[in-house]
Scaffold this motif. Structure first.
Motif: not given
Ligand code: THG
Length: 806
Positions: A723-743
């Protein structure tokens, strides 16, 4: 099991257990799976881990309930039954060989004004968890790994509301300060005001790195204390975060803690039964006694970030009196309309003149104090760093103010009126709030010193019988007007001295009452203040803008030998002019901006309400709205970011400034849109990766990105890579930022990176979150890593520029 409180008085040093998560992973906890759900599915594994720790020597085991509030539990688990079940598992495993500590971790939510929750909602959630823990057989509650003082306080208060279980608390500090800006000593002060049984620190660093935090806690500690460090600093190995400090080195490194007087040692991330076994060997023959605090016992009021200690023989503190509608038309009218502009101005003015505490009184006709006081208090705590004094005769207003406040405010006041002490005394104790005891009883004013002392003595006895500790009490010496009671000034001084010499109690007074009805009031006020200081006056309520008062205090501190080498005096008055020069330069706590004169000042000081007229003034001068953004606003928020990195600002200030930016943007938007050639903003897609439901960090990053000219599409938490990558393509995003708290969830970042490459997108991927490191980012082929929200803006700028250039 014997009583845990009695156990704490014994002369041994004992061990808590070590990490739970690491051992669960070794026994099948899957990446992305919650330890809570896993524990419910495999109670036998949890029980096994408890037994291993007990066999290694732990005298206390910690339940597998770290994420056990309804906010964090998913997959249909109910907080009460989950906690009851996990506590019962621990209880059964421990038998009579160890105590069971019910673990209460952070909820992942902030309460107002940092987040959306009310304090009550937070308390209720913790209370439900703690009821379950108690029902399942926990011997104590351990509120642990907390990073926000308000939340830690809420959990302690919840434990009190549930019952009488002993409470241990443990906060986590990085570089000597918690995520929302609390230092170890202020944490200790606040918890001691709440009367917790055991105070500690856990996680973050290994034992060596934790030693400084421990030292910072010591000066006023008089509660048994403990440490649960990690097995060294986290390092990355393959997909896993590892902690390399072995059991023997761990044990060697905890020696100084025991030498400093720690009552207990345990382990956090990466520690195993072997670590605990070696640690136990290290202190098995140690005898414990509570070390003497180096600083004399005083009454301490705190905010999220500061402590102010009041003591009969230490420096006198100024309580700024000006947020009080008495005699102030504009303030009264605004409060009646529910507005605070004037109150904020008075706050700022008093902070700049050097007030140590701010009195907040909203008592005026047609004002509902029980609504207004908490509301103003919660707005003030994100604007000023110093502690507040809640000044009201309305008990409901005081109660609501105590709920809205993140630390230990000073309650002003409890008088000798029938029923006041019974009602307010326990309330102050419950919320850990020191209070002013006002020797007023019935209609007759006590004029002579002996009359006042008799009332005070009676009130002290009443407080004792309610179990209210003396360190929460400061006495108002009751200043009466010399023009009508000429003997009253001397009586007041006698009371101050008696409190110091006989009861070792701090004293306070409303200074300006002394001169009522006389000319040149400042002269009398200043002279009386100096006399009071000589007798032990610990604090006074006054207008800190009076240079005569400030000068009198500063010179008296030298004469009382409380200003070593007259250092403060020289620093502030070396250029003093007898004709009354400018006020000495005090540190401003509003970002060092003496006066908000420009857009930039307003952003730096975080004063949203002041920025709109400034913007209008600039637009009237025909300034280009884009230029206002580029030349004024962005550099200011950048400076705020730098202050954050230098640890001059903390999260509350960062958010306050970001909100001011937001206000400014909203106001400018029509102008920006009206100008042709509006610049296209680079787009960023932000998401917490699948399996992970933590979003505080991500939300802060989003706020900062939006304020730095990015358009952000927020996909929320627990988002699949697809979903992240598809949205990035549709929107023509310049950057994707990913967050995670746990190992366990950070490894999901790799999927997103590969998918971006597979689909041939040209956007950059940046990653961040508690356990993510530059090494890890490099390893999975991410384009950037950011340490925190400020860093994330820099990385996003680099990535967007790189894409634009390609
Ligand atoms: N003891 C305790 N609390 C107190 C008092 C006290 N709280 C209230 C009061 N006394 C101290 N606070 C004030 C606040 C304002 C003024 C005096 C005392 C005051 N107001 C001016 C007026 O009335 O004209 C307004 C002037 C101004 O603009 O500052 O003087 O004794 N525990």
């Amino acid at each position: 099991m014997p009583d845990f409180r009695r156990f704490l008085k014994e002369r041994n040093v004992f061990a808590f257990d070590g990490g739970m998560g690491t051992l669960l992973q070794a026994r099948g906890l899957q990446p992305g799976q919650s330890p809570e759900a896993f524990g419910m599915a495999h109670p036998d594994i949890v029980a096994d881990i408890h037994r291993e720790y007990i066999n290694a020597g732990a005298r206390v085991v910690t339940t597998n309930t770290f994420g056990g509030t309804d906010f964090k539990l998913d997959s249909g688990l109910d907080a009460f039954s989950f906690n009851r079940e996990m506590a019962a598992v621990a209880r059964k495993a421990a038998g009579d060989r160890a105590f069971v500590a019910g673990s209460v971790g952070p909820t992942g939510q902030f309460c107002k004004p940092l987040g959306d929750l009310t304090f009550r909602e937070l308390v209720e959630a913790f209370a439900k968890q703690i009821r379950g823990l108690a029902e399942g057989g926990a011997d104590l509650v351990i509120v642990e790994t907390q990073f926000d003082l308000a939340e830690c306080r809420a959990a302690v208060i919840a434990a009190r509301e549930v019952g009488n279980l002993p409470v241990a608390t443990s906060m986590t500090f990085e570089d000597g300060v918690s995520l929302t800006g609390t230092r170890p000593l202020t944490y200790v002060d606040t918890m001691q005001n709440l009367g917790v049984d055991l105070i500690g620190t856990n996680c973050s660093a290994g034992p060596e790195g934790m030693l400084e935090v421990f030292k910072a806690m010591m000066p006023r500690l008089r509660t048994p204390f403990f440490a649960e460090p990690n097995a060294g600093l986290p390092e990355l190995e393959g997909d896993q975060t590892v902690f390399r400090l072995g059991p023997e080195d761990f044990a060697r490194q905890i020696r100084p803690f025991v030498e400093m007087g720690a009552k207990s040692i345990g382990g956090c991330c990466g520690t195993t039964p072997e670590h605990i076994r070696c640690a136990c060997k290290e202190f098995e023959n140690a005898t414990w006694t509570m070390p003497e605090a180096t600083e004399a016992r005083s009454l301490v009021v705190t905010s999220r970030s500061q402590s102010v200690a009041l003591h009969p023989s230490r420096r006198s503190k100024i309580i700024g009196e000006r947020i009080n509608p008495t005699g102030k038309k504009q303030l009264t009218a605004e409060l009646q309309a529910g507005q605070y502009t004037e109150a904020f101005r008075l706050a700022k003015e008093q902070v700049e003149s050097g007030a140590h505490i701010l009195d907040v009184n909203v008592g005026a006709p047609m004002v509902e104090e029980h609504r207004l006081l908490p509301d103003l208090v919660s707005s003030l705590v994100s604007r000023v760093q110093m502690p507040l004094c809640l000044d009201s005769t309305n008990i409901d207003a005081i109660r609501a103010g105590l709920e809205a406040y993140p630390g230990s405010p000073l309650v002003n006041s409890i008088s000798g009126e029938p029923g006041r002490m019974q009602e307010l005394g326990p309330l102050c104790k419950h919320y850990g709030a020191p209070f002013i005891m006002l020797p007023l009883q019935g209609r007759k004013l006590p004029v002579t010193a002996s009359e006042r002392l008799a009332v005070i003595e009676e009130l002290l006895q009443e407080a004792d019988s309610l179990g209210i500790p003396r360190h929460l009490i400061i006495v108002d010496a009751l200043v009466l007007t010399v023009s009508s009671k000429p003997e009253s000034a001397k009586a007041c001084l006698d009371v101050i001295r008696h409190c110091r010499d006989e009861w070792n109690l701090p004293t306070v007074c409303g200074l300006s009452n002394i001169s009522f009805g006389l000319p040149a009031r400042e002269l009398l006020n200043a002279s009386f203040l100096v006399m009071g200081m000589a007798q032990g006056l610990s604090a006074f309520i006054a207008n800190p803008g009076s240079s005569r008062l400030i000068e009198s205090v500063a010179s008296s501190e030298v004469l009382l030998n409380r200003d070593p080498q007259a250092r403060s005096y020289v620093a502030n008055f070396a250029e003093w002019k007898p004709t009354g020069g400018p006020l000495p330069g005090r540190d401003s706590h509003l970002g060092g901006a003496k006066k908000v004169e420009s857009l930039g000042d307003a952003v730096i000081a975080g004063v949203g309400d002041e920025i709109l007229p400034l913007i209008d003034a600039e637009l009237e001068k025909d300034r280009d709205p884009f230029d206002l953004v580029d030349a004024d606003l962005i550099p200011a928020i950048t400076e705020v970011g730098e202050k954050y990195e230098r640890k001059e600002y903390f999260l509350p200030q960062l958010l306050q400034s970001a909100e001011t930016m937001q206000t400014a943007f909203e106001h400018l938007r029509p102008h920006l849109e009206a100008c042709s050639g509006a610049k296209e903003k680079p787009k960023v897609i932000m998401a917490t990766v699948e399996g992970d439901i933590h979003d505080i960090g991500k939300n802060i990053v989003i706020l900062m990105l939006r304020n730095n000219g990015f358009e952000v599409i927020d996909l929320g938490k627990d988002v699949p890579a697809q979903r992240i990558v598809e949205t990035a393509r549709e929107e023509g995003a310049a950057v994707i930022g990913l967050s995670a708290l746990m190992t366990t969830t950070m490894i999901r970042m790799e999927e997103t990176v590969s998918l971006v490459r597979e689909m041939g997108l040209d956007c950059g991927v940046m990653v961040g979150g508690a356990v993510v490191t530059q090494d890890y980012a490099d390893k999975i082929g991410a384009d950037g890593y950011s340490r925190d929200a400020v860093d994330a803006v820099k990385v996003a700028k680099t990535l967007a520029a790189r894409r634009a250039a390609s």
